[in-house]
Scaffold this motif. Structure first.
Motif, PDB file in Angstrom:
ATOM      1  N   MET A   1       0.843  -1.197   0.000  1.00 62.21           N
ATOM      2  CA  MET A   1       0.000   0.000   0.000  1.00 62.21           C
ATOM      3  C   MET A   1       0.878   1.247   0.000  1.00 62.21           C
ATOM      4  O   MET A   1       1.797   1.372   0.805  1.00 62.21           O
ATOM      5  CB  MET A   1      -0.922   0.002   1.219  1.00 62.21           C
ATOM      6  N   LYS A   2       0.581   2.173  -0.917  1.00 59.80           N
ATOM      7  CA  LYS A   2       1.376   3.387  -1.036  1.00 59.80           C
ATOM      8  C   LYS A   2       0.959   4.406   0.035  1.00 59.80           C
ATOM      9  O   LYS A   2      -0.137   4.336   0.583  1.00 59.80           O
ATOM     10  CB  LYS A   2       1.191   3.990  -2.430  1.00 59.80           C
ATOM     11  N   LEU A   3       1.854   5.346   0.292  1.00 54.95           N
ATOM     12  CA  LEU A   3       1.570   6.415   1.249  1.00 54.95           C
ATOM     13  C   LEU A   3       1.550   7.758   0.533  1.00 54.95           C
ATOM     14  O   LEU A   3       2.344   8.007  -0.381  1.00 54.95           O
ATOM     15  CB  LEU A   3       2.616   6.449   2.360  1.00 54.95           C
ATOM     16  N   GLY A   4       0.643   8.623   0.942  1.00 53.80           N
ATOM     17  CA  GLY A   4       0.579   9.992   0.466  1.00 53.80           C
ATOM     18  C   GLY A   4       0.428  10.925   1.647  1.00 53.80           C
ATOM     19  O   GLY A   4       0.135  10.496   2.768  1.00 53.80           O
ATOM     20  N   TYR A   5       0.635  12.204   1.392  1.00 51.39           N
ATOM     21  CA  TYR A   5       0.498  13.218   2.444  1.00 51.39           C
ATOM     22  C   TYR A   5      -0.581  14.200   2.050  1.00 51.39           C
ATOM     23  O   TYR A   5      -0.574  14.737   0.934  1.00 51.39           O
ATOM     24  CB  TYR A   5       1.836  13.950   2.646  1.00 51.39           C
ATOM     25  N   HIS A   6      -1.530  14.425   2.952  1.00 53.32           N
ATOM     26  CA  HIS A   6      -2.650  15.327   2.669  1.00 53.32           C
ATOM     27  C   HIS A   6      -2.539  16.565   3.552  1.00 53.32           C
ATOM     28  O   HIS A   6      -2.693  16.486   4.768  1.00 53.32           O
ATOM     29  CB  HIS A   6      -3.975  14.606   2.925  1.00 53.32           C
ATOM     30  N   LEU A   7      -2.272  17.696   2.914  1.00 59.37           N
ATOM     31  CA  LEU A   7      -2.192  18.962   3.657  1.00 59.37           C
ATOM     32  C   LEU A   7      -3.568  19.469   4.062  1.00 59.37           C
ATOM     33  O   LEU A   7      -3.710  20.213   5.027  1.00 59.37           O
ATOM     34  CB  LEU A   7      -1.506  20.023   2.787  1.00 59.37           C
ATOM     35  N   GLY A   8      -4.607  19.100   3.288  1.00 59.32           N
ATOM     36  CA  GLY A   8      -5.943  19.594   3.564  1.00 59.32           C
ATOM     37  C   GLY A   8      -6.074  21.065   3.209  1.00 59.32           C
ATOM     38  O   GLY A   8      -5.220  21.659   2.557  1.00 59.32           O
ATOM     39  N   TYR A   9      -7.179  21.658   3.651  1.00 62.54           N
ATOM     40  CA  TYR A   9      -7.335  23.092   3.455  1.00 62.54           C
ATOM     41  C   TYR A   9      -7.018  23.811   4.755  1.00 62.54           C
ATOM     42  O   TYR A   9      -6.996  23.215   5.833  1.00 62.54           O
ATOM     43  CB  TYR A   9      -8.738  23.445   2.947  1.00 62.54           C
ATOM     44  N   TRP A  10      -6.745  25.096   4.649  1.00 62.75           N
ATOM     45  CA  TRP A  10      -6.331  25.864   5.811  1.00 62.75           C
ATOM     46  C   TRP A  10      -7.516  26.126   6.732  1.00 62.75           C
ATOM     47  O   TRP A  10      -8.673  26.108   6.315  1.00 62.75           O
ATOM     48  CB  TRP A  10      -5.750  27.208   5.391  1.00 62.75           C
ATOM     49  N   SER A  11      -7.224  26.394   7.989  1.00 60.25           N
ATOM     50  CA  SER A  11      -8.263  26.900   8.898  1.00 60.25           C
ATOM     51  C   SER A  11      -8.172  28.421   8.861  1.00 60.25           C
ATOM     52  O   SER A  11      -8.558  29.047   7.882  1.00 60.25           O
ATOM     53  CB  SER A  11      -8.075  26.324  10.301  1.00 60.25           C
ATOM     54  N   SER A  12      -7.606  29.044   9.880  1.00 62.35           N
ATOM     55  CA  SER A  12      -7.536  30.510   9.888  1.00 62.35           C
ATOM     56  C   SER A  12      -6.331  31.051   9.120  1.00 62.35           C
ATOM     57  O   SER A  12      -6.233  32.253   8.867  1.00 62.35           O
ATOM     58  CB  SER A  12      -7.487  31.027  11.331  1.00 62.35           C
TER      59      SER A  12
END
Length: 341
Positions: A1-12
């Motif tokens: 299984m591969k790995l990725g990194y999710h930064l997501g969206y910003w909060s403030s």
């Protein structure tokens, strides 16, 4: 299984340490890094900014909201990002929900599946650059019908680095998941659980079986964002995740239309989801968080001591998921990667 990194969206504001975390993900051999957007930060700018310091890792939008841009604009962005990254761009798209589509973007939401099909077809035509782009659909017409009459079919001035950029679709309902399998190279689920694997596997198989499906199952990527918290105390680890779950179940959608709530209902947590939603919409957010059982967190996350996480990872490896998208700062990524390796 591969790995990725999710930064997501910003909060403030921008997440602290993002540049270091992206560099760490590349150093650790992660396959991809992803950004997101809701109604604050956009997905493309941070991806280009932090991605500029990378050389190998693939750069994905997880995901761009289709209502935010015309399909030709997204095609332009995809071409641009692909050139700047040397062919490492992955285009993740999603419909979002009616609250955001109509409330923030001022665009119609009706018939999202049919709209998605037209949208992706136009994006592919822009990127391929085989001829001037024309389209006569229910939602998009190129050139525009009923305008000045001066519209002209155009072809991108930019020659593509790749004529076929991989497209992933964010989807939660079975019809949208099947559509991803039919017309895309990948699917980005939210709140995936091994307990729901059969449900989603059937939806994907339906899409793969349709005439003209783009991918075979073995070539299709399912990139699931999965919270992983290495912690000796399971309850304390779960407590770090519950506020986010309460937000999505309770507040990310209207009472009558909340696709995130529906995911947990299908998982067997309908009563819990309804209670969390009621409390959240009444402004009783702390009670909404408290109403989420740790078992729900464990169904959609990998939390606890290293040996527990490794044992539970085996269940995930038997599902349709092919890539685990992780969250956290650079130190957390190193700690998690050591456990999962």
């Amino acid at each position: 299984m591969k790995l990725g990194y999710h930064l997501g969206y910003w909060s403030s504001g921008p997440p602290p340490g993002a540049a270091e975390a992206v560099a760490t993900a590349e150093e650790l051999g992660f396959e991809t890094v992803w950004t997101a957007e809701s109604y604050g930060s956009d997905a493309l700018t941070p991806l280009a900014w932090w991605g500029a310091a990378t050389t190998r890792i693939k750069l994905g939008t997880g995901l761009i909201q289709m209502a935010a841009r015309t399909p030709t604009a997204v095609g332009m962005s995809a071409q641009t990002m692909d050139h700047l990254s040397g062919g490492r761009f992955v285009l993740g798209l999603g419909v979002s929900g009616p609250q955001v589509v109509e409330g923030w973007y001022g665009q119609p939401y009706a018939r999202p599946l049919a709209r998605t099909r037209e949208y992706i077809e136009i994006v592919r035509r822009v990127v391929a650059r085989e001829e001037p782009v024309t389209f006569d659909g229910d939602f998009y017409q190129l050139p525009l019908q009923g305008g000045t009459g001066l519209g002209k079919p155009l072809k991108s001035t930019v020659h593509p680095l790749r004529r076929d950029i991989p497209i992933y679709l964010g989807a939660e309902g079975p019809k949208n998941v099947a559509l991803a399998a039919e017309i895309c190279e990948g699917w980005i689920p939210l709140f995936f659980s091994p307990a729901s694997d059969g449900f989603y596997r059937a939806a994907l198989e339906e899409g793969f079986a349709r005439p003209g499906a783009r991918c075979k199952p073995e070539d299709f990527d399912v990139a699931a964002s999965v919270p992983v918290i290495v912690h000796d105390d399971v309850e304390q680890a779960a407590a770090l995740i519950k506020p986010s779950l309460a937000l999505y179940i309770g507040g990310m959608g209207a009472k009558q239309v909340n696709f995130h709530r529906d995911v947990f209902a299908r998982m067997g947590y309908a009563d819990v989801a309804d209670k969390v939603q009621d409390l959240y919409l009444e402004g009783r957010k702390e009670e909404a968080v408290a109403a989420i059982p740790t078992s729900l967190v464990e169904d959609t996350s990998l939390i606890g001591p290293p040996e527990k996480i490794r044992e539970e990872l085996a269940r995930w490896e038997e599902t349709v998921v092919t890539t685990l998208l992780l969250r956290g700062d650079a130190a957390a990524l190193r700690r998690i990667a050591a456990v999962l390796s």
